[in-house]
Write a protein that holds these residues in place. Structure first.
Motif, PDB file in Angstrom:
ATOM      1  N   ALA A  71     -11.466  -3.038   2.735  1.00 30.57           N
ATOM      2  CA  ALA A  71     -11.181  -3.450   4.113  1.00 30.57           C
ATOM      3  C   ALA A  71      -9.914  -4.295   4.176  1.00 30.57           C
ATOM      4  O   ALA A  71      -9.111  -4.165   5.108  1.00 30.57           O
ATOM      5  CB  ALA A  71     -12.371  -4.217   4.682  1.00 30.57           C
ATOM      6  N   THR A  72      -9.721  -5.164   3.203  1.00 30.39           N
ATOM      7  CA  THR A  72      -8.518  -6.001   3.171  1.00 30.39           C
ATOM      8  C   THR A  72      -7.263  -5.156   3.026  1.00 30.39           C
ATOM      9  O   THR A  72      -6.251  -5.392   3.702  1.00 30.39           O
ATOM     10  CB  THR A  72      -8.616  -7.007   2.012  1.00 30.39           C
ATOM     11  OG1 THR A  72      -9.732  -7.876   2.234  1.00 30.39           O
ATOM     12  CG2 THR A  72      -7.345  -7.839   1.912  1.00 30.39           C
ATOM     13  N   THR A 108       5.439 -11.791   4.817  1.00 26.79           N
ATOM     14  CA  THR A 108       5.310 -12.243   3.429  1.00 26.79           C
ATOM     15  C   THR A 108       3.867 -12.609   3.105  1.00 26.79           C
ATOM     16  O   THR A 108       3.438 -12.471   1.949  1.00 26.79           O
ATOM     17  CB  THR A 108       6.218 -13.457   3.185  1.00 26.79           C
ATOM     18  OG1 THR A 108       5.948 -14.473   4.177  1.00 26.79           O
ATOM     19  CG2 THR A 108       7.690 -13.057   3.272  1.00 26.79           C
ATOM     20  N   TYR A 109       3.136 -13.074   4.100  1.00 28.02           N
ATOM     21  CA  TYR A 109       1.713 -13.380   3.863  1.00 28.02           C
ATOM     22  C   TYR A 109       0.965 -12.118   3.471  1.00 28.02           C
ATOM     23  O   TYR A 109       0.226 -12.090   2.476  1.00 28.02           O
ATOM     24  CB  TYR A 109       1.091 -14.004   5.116  1.00 28.02           C
ATOM     25  CG  TYR A 109      -0.415 -14.183   4.995  1.00 28.02           C
ATOM     26  CD1 TYR A 109      -0.946 -15.303   4.385  1.00 28.02           C
ATOM     27  CD2 TYR A 109      -1.291 -13.200   5.465  1.00 28.02           C
ATOM     28  CE1 TYR A 109      -2.334 -15.464   4.252  1.00 28.02           C
ATOM     29  CE2 TYR A 109      -2.660 -13.349   5.337  1.00 28.02           C
ATOM     30  CZ  TYR A 109      -3.181 -14.483   4.724  1.00 28.02           C
ATOM     31  OH  TYR A 109      -4.543 -14.634   4.595  1.00 28.02           O
ATOM     32  N   TRP A 110       1.146 -11.048   4.263  1.00 28.67           N
ATOM     33  CA  TRP A 110       0.421  -9.809   3.982  1.00 28.67           C
ATOM     34  C   TRP A 110       0.889  -9.193   2.668  1.00 28.67           C
ATOM     35  O   TRP A 110       0.089  -8.575   1.955  1.00 28.67           O
ATOM     36  CB  TRP A 110       0.616  -8.827   5.133  1.00 28.67           C
ATOM     37  CG  TRP A 110       0.149  -9.366   6.457  1.00 28.67           C
ATOM     38  CD1 TRP A 110       0.907  -9.651   7.546  1.00 28.67           C
ATOM     39  CD2 TRP A 110      -1.196  -9.710   6.802  1.00 28.67           C
ATOM     40  NE1 TRP A 110       0.128 -10.153   8.566  1.00 28.67           N
ATOM     41  CE2 TRP A 110      -1.171 -10.200   8.132  1.00 28.67           C
ATOM     42  CE3 TRP A 110      -2.425  -9.665   6.145  1.00 28.67           C
ATOM     43  CZ2 TRP A 110      -2.315 -10.627   8.795  1.00 28.67           C
ATOM     44  CZ3 TRP A 110      -3.567 -10.098   6.801  1.00 28.67           C
ATOM     45  CH2 TRP A 110      -3.515 -10.567   8.106  1.00 28.67           C
ATOM     46  N   GLN A 111       2.135  -9.383   2.319  1.00 28.90           N
ATOM     47  CA  GLN A 111       2.631  -8.886   1.027  1.00 28.90           C
ATOM     48  C   GLN A 111       1.943  -9.596  -0.131  1.00 28.90           C
ATOM     49  O   GLN A 111       1.533  -8.961  -1.115  1.00 28.90           O
ATOM     50  CB  GLN A 111       4.146  -9.074   0.956  1.00 28.90           C
ATOM     51  CG  GLN A 111       4.932  -8.161   1.872  1.00 28.90           C
ATOM     52  CD  GLN A 111       6.389  -8.553   2.014  1.00 28.90           C
ATOM     53  OE1 GLN A 111       6.790  -9.651   1.585  1.00 28.90           O
ATOM     54  NE2 GLN A 111       7.196  -7.688   2.612  1.00 28.90           N
ATOM     55  N   ASP A 112       1.805 -10.927  -0.029  1.00 26.21           N
ATOM     56  CA  ASP A 112       1.122 -11.687  -1.082  1.00 26.21           C
ATOM     57  C   ASP A 112      -0.340 -11.272  -1.195  1.00 26.21           C
ATOM     58  O   ASP A 112      -0.875 -11.134  -2.307  1.00 26.21           O
ATOM     59  CB  ASP A 112       1.217 -13.183  -0.793  1.00 26.21           C
ATOM     60  CG  ASP A 112       2.617 -13.744  -1.009  1.00 26.21           C
ATOM     61  OD1 ASP A 112       3.433 -13.060  -1.653  1.00 26.21           O
ATOM     62  OD2 ASP A 112       2.890 -14.859  -0.513  1.00 26.21           O
ATOM     63  N   VAL A 113      -0.982 -11.077  -0.045  1.00 25.13           N
ATOM     64  CA  VAL A 113      -2.399 -10.685  -0.042  1.00 25.13           C
ATOM     65  C   VAL A 113      -2.557  -9.311  -0.690  1.00 25.13           C
ATOM     66  O   VAL A 113      -3.426  -9.111  -1.559  1.00 25.13           O
ATOM     67  CB  VAL A 113      -2.958 -10.688   1.390  1.00 25.13           C
ATOM     68  CG1 VAL A 113      -4.326 -10.001   1.447  1.00 25.13           C
ATOM     69  CG2 VAL A 113      -3.068 -12.112   1.921  1.00 25.13           C
ATOM     70  N   GLU A 114      -1.758  -8.347  -0.276  1.00 24.59           N
ATOM     71  CA  GLU A 114      -1.895  -6.995  -0.826  1.00 24.59           C
ATOM     72  C   GLU A 114      -1.644  -6.987  -2.336  1.00 24.59           C
ATOM     73  O   GLU A 114      -2.419  -6.366  -3.089  1.00 24.59           O
ATOM     74  CB  GLU A 114      -0.914  -6.059  -0.130  1.00 24.59           C
ATOM     75  CG  GLU A 114      -1.029  -4.617  -0.626  1.00 24.59           C
ATOM     76  CD  GLU A 114      -0.067  -3.697   0.082  1.00 24.59           C
ATOM     77  OE1 GLU A 114      -0.514  -2.857   0.880  1.00 24.59           O
ATOM     78  OE2 GLU A 114       1.151  -3.813  -0.178  1.00 24.59           O
ATOM     79  N   HIS A 115      -0.594  -7.669  -2.769  1.00 24.25           N
ATOM     80  CA  HIS A 115      -0.282  -7.690  -4.206  1.00 24.25           C
ATOM     81  C   HIS A 115      -1.432  -8.305  -4.997  1.00 24.25           C
ATOM     82  O   HIS A 115      -1.808  -7.806  -6.073  1.00 24.25           O
ATOM     83  CB  HIS A 115       1.010  -8.483  -4.443  1.00 24.25           C
ATOM     84  CG  HIS A 115       1.404  -8.545  -5.885  1.00 24.25           C
ATOM     85  ND1 HIS A 115       0.979  -9.549  -6.749  1.00 24.25           N
ATOM     86  CD2 HIS A 115       2.174  -7.708  -6.640  1.00 24.25           C
ATOM     87  CE1 HIS A 115       1.468  -9.325  -7.950  1.00 24.25           C
ATOM     88  NE2 HIS A 115       2.198  -8.227  -7.921  1.00 24.25           N
ATOM     89  N   ALA A 116      -2.022  -9.382  -4.474  1.00 20.54           N
ATOM     90  CA  ALA A 116      -3.101 -10.061  -5.196  1.00 20.54           C
ATOM     91  C   ALA A 116      -4.334  -9.177  -5.324  1.00 20.54           C
ATOM     92  O   ALA A 116      -4.934  -9.073  -6.409  1.00 20.54           O
ATOM     93  CB  ALA A 116      -3.444 -11.366  -4.477  1.00 20.54           C
TER      94      ALA A 116
END
Length: 786
Positions: free
Chosen positions: A224-225, A179-187
């Motif tokens: 990169a992110t 869920t962390y990576w999902q929030d980061v990608e969406h943002a």
């Protein structure tokens, strides 16, 4: 020992760069001066400066400096570093910049209980500090719940350090929820400008009194992110072999960088962009995947040129922000070292616009990246990877010892593309191919390609006693399952290897190691075999091109003896030797294929005979060679690869021709070896030869048959032919490429009664780093991605 990250470099488009690239020696000297400055700037046990803004970022500059020093080869047990690490362990911080740098540092240190505890503490702070709702969800402020900046405060700069830190933590075994990576990608995708770029804050524009334009630095960290989140969220996308995988947000970001790279390369740093942070960010695109050339410009060469030009006499680089010279210097040497690390594997884009639907070269976009990262961590060496295409020169293909191809559809290559691959292999390269989804169509077409390029050789199952399986850290006999490897060899070395059934690239893509260890270890062994455990830094090469500025002063023609058998296993070696002879000795060398007949042998002073298998010359060939040698000719013989089969046959043939004159040791004091007047002769052997023959130093094992004080035969049971090709490779019983090239040149010149003076530029010897031969200690395994 330090566990180092590996990095990758990006897609080759076309080639053009007029500026002279900095040499690896110049780059290393700049790194060494930078390291010396960092030690000089250390204040007691840290490198901190008092900053009255950006909240609590204490320890950040210290962590960055120590990280840069360790990545550049410094020992974590150095007393100066030990006290800095102790300072970091006892000094808490909540700043996102500082925490991100600390996690990167903790991840490359030996994972002792105290280091694991420190990493977990900092990673948890980063994990809980992400904005979970409202404006800036998925991003970061300077500090968690920072009341001085307001609830809506965040930036892409702060967020990238957090993501870098948590990515590093996962490499050391820290668990980060999906869920962390999902929030980061969406943002990050939501904040991407329609042009494809990113600014410092939200979308480009004016916020209060500040203008935030789209910048190369922020766009680089955005790309990169997204590469990082792709690893965690989309690994399964290419498993089922439905075609090449694309990521629209990444593609748009890379295109923006391509379109705007010229202003960075020309030093046009814009508002809210900082030169060393920008180059450091561009290098980090390599941590994911991308270009070797950006807008036709080699980003590493141009970045190194810029960075070297701005280094001060005391070794530092000027501060780009406040008084943070240490930060600028650390980022500069990180760019130089990580961007210039050896390229282990080049993944071949054999598609192009016209073949996108029929060339599934990239269905597992992270396969090569992940296996190179794993190999780098395992052998404790900084390693790169890159993607290349057929617009690249053959010299570009040689950035790495291995060219990797994968797919599930039949290969459809043009004659020009096939010729490029054949030249790459003939010059010492190796192609490794994976049949995605166990595709027989791809596997059959790859075998057909090999048979077309080298019709005299056949694919066979790689023997269980091959040095790939027995001479590398991971022994085949220890594997629970033993995957099939089909390999095409010239009798000296493996040239093309096919993984037909195991679909190793699937597991590399998924980063699933447990239960499939042999598929990771197998590729590590192939890589270590391909370079004899010697990593050549980017920019160095064993290749030698003809220097057209050199004017030749003499000519030399030799015969290459053709017989029924494998008479010419390494033709590329003679092309390289001809270039060496021209460049260094001003002699134009011509080789002429001859058969053992009076007509072919006449007018030649020296003829070379080599091979890898048993052979037999008939009486007519014996008579022709005997008469030719009686008339003044010299037969020069070597066993290619150190083949015992060929050596036994050659010795039998020589004994039959010279029953009264057996082979005897040839002294290096022979005038033949003085044919190069101003260069000492150094005798060194390959690592494998020393294992087989024992420790040898300054001893040449050459033999001769001398008649009337003239060598009619010069014979080497140890390899010279593969040494002429120049590449480091395992399994060769013979001399190092430097010695093989020097010995052969002296023999050709000496027999031809020519004396030369070497130019000031010697035969090039690339800088290498030896890789440990023993199996490394176990490292934390990558987490399974689902």
């Amino acid at each position: 020992m330090i566990r180092r990250c590996c990095i990758c470099v990006l897609l080759v488009v076309t080639v053009s760069l007029a500026a002279r690239a900095a040499t690896t020696e110049e780059i290393q000297q700049a790194i060494d001066r930078g390291k010396a400055y960092l030690y000089h700037a250390q204040k007691g046990d840290n490198w901190e400066v008092a900053l009255k803004f950006h909240g609590d970022q204490v320890t950040g500059q210290t962590a960055l400096a120590v990280y840069a020093l360790l990545v550049n080869g410094e020992n974590h047990q150095d007393p100066r570093i030990v006290k800095a690490i102790e300072y970091l362990k006892k000094t808490p911080t909540t700043g996102v910049y500082a925490l991100g740098e600390r996690c990167q540092l903790w991840s490359i240190l030996p994972q002792t209980p105290d280091i694991r505890e420190a990493l977990a503490k900092d990673a948890k702070l980063l994990l809980t500090s992400i904005k979970k709702e409202g404006v800036g969800k998925g991003f970061y402020d300077y500090n968690p719940n920072d009341k001085t900046t307001g609830s809506n405060s965040y930036s892409h700069s702060r967020a990238q350090y957090a993501v870098m830190g948590l990515w590093a933590a996962t490499q050391a075994g820290f668990e980060v929820p999906l869920t962390y990576w999902q929030d980061v990608e969406h943002a990050w995708i939501a904040d991407q400008d329609p042009s494809g770029g990113w600014s410092y804050y939200s979308k480009p524009g004016d916020y209060g009194k500040q203008h935030y334009p789209t910048t190369p630095g922020m766009t680089a960290v955005g790309v990169a992110t997204l590469f990082i989140t792709q690893d965690f969220l989309h690994a399964n996308d290419g498993v089922s072999c439905k075609g090449n995988i694309t990521n629209p947000a990444i593609d748009k970001g890379l295109q923006w960088i391509t379109d705007n790279f010229a202003r960075v390369a020309e030093g046009q740093i814009n508002t809210r962009d900082f030169p060393y942070s920008t180059w450091y960010a561009l290098e980090r695109i390599g941590v994911a995947s991308g270009y070797k050339y950006i807008n036709d410009i080699n980003w590493y060469e141009r970045g190194a040129e810029f960075i070297l030009a701005h280094q001060r006499k005391n070794g530092e680089w000027p501060a780009e922000f406040a008084y943070m010279n240490v930060a600028s210097t650390s980022m500069a040497i990180l760019f130089l070292s990580r961007g210039g690390a050896p390229v282990a594997i080049s993944k071949l884009d054999y598609g192009g616009p016209m073949k996108n639907d029929t060339a599934h070269w990239n269905q597992r976009p992270r396969d090569a990246a992940n296996i190179v990262r794993w190999i780098g961590k395992t052998v404790e060496r900084e390693l790169n990877w890159q993607v290349v295409n057929f617009n690249a020169t053959v010299r570009d293909l040689h950035d790495s010892p291995i060219l990797f191809m994968s797919g599930n559809l039949p290969l459809d290559l043009s004659q020009a593309e096939k010729a490029k691959l054949k030249q790459f292999i003939s010059e010492g390269g190796m192609i490794v191919a994976n049949a995605d989804c166990q595709s027989s169509e791809f596997a059959d077409s790859f075998r057909k390609l090999g048979n077309e390029l080298f019709p005299m050789y056949e694919f066979r199952e790689l023997p269980a006693d091959h040095v790939i399986y027995t001479g590398q850290p991971f022994k085949r006999e220890t594997w629970k399952s033993k995957p099939s490897l089909l390999s095409l060899s010239n009798g000296v070395r493996e040239m093309m290897i096919l993984i037909p059934l195991a679909d190793a690239a699937k597991w590399w893509q998924l980063q699933l190691v447990g239960g499939k260890e042999e598929l990771w270890q197998m590729m590590a062994d192939i890589y270590l075999y391909s370079n004899d455990r010697k990593s050549i830094r980017k920019g160095d090469t064993y290749l030698v091109s003809r220097d057209e500025k050199v004017t030749s002063t003499g000519n030399l023609t030799i015969g290459r003896l053709q017989y029924t058998g494998n008479w010419d296993p390494e033709p590329g070696g003679w092309v390289r030797l001809a270039n060496v002879m021209h460049n260094d000795y001003k002699i134009d060398l011509t080789t002429k294929v001859v058969k053992p007949t009076p007509e072919d042998l006449k007018d030649l002073k020296i003829v070379h005979l080599t091979g890898t298998t048993k052979f037999k010359l008939d009486k007519a060939a014996h008579d022709a060679l005997w008469n030719w040698m009686q008339d003044g000719g010299t037969l020069f013989v070597d066993s290619a690869g150190g083949s015992g089969e060929f050596a036994g046959a050659a010795e039998a043939e020589l004994s039959a021709m010279f029953p009264a004159n057996p082979l005897s040791p040839m002294s290096l004091s022979n005038p033949i070896f003085a044919s190069i007047t101003n260069k000492p002769l150094s005798i060194t052997y390959r690592q494998y030869a020393q294992k087989v023959l024992g420790s040898l130093k300054d001893v040449a094992r050459l033999q001769e048959i001398e008649v009337n004080k003239r060598p009619m035969v010069i014979y080497s049971r140890e390899d010279l032919s593969e040494g002429l090709v120049g590449e480091p490779i395992d399994g060769i019983v013979g001399y190092t490429p430097e010695t093989a090239t020097d010995l052969t040149a002296r023999i050709l010149l000496g027999v031809s009664n020519q004396k030369v003076t070497a130019t000031s530029k010697p035969v090039f010897k690339p800088a290498t780093e030896s890789i440990p031969t023993t199996k490394p200690k176990a490292k934390p395994k990558p987490k399974a991605k689902k």
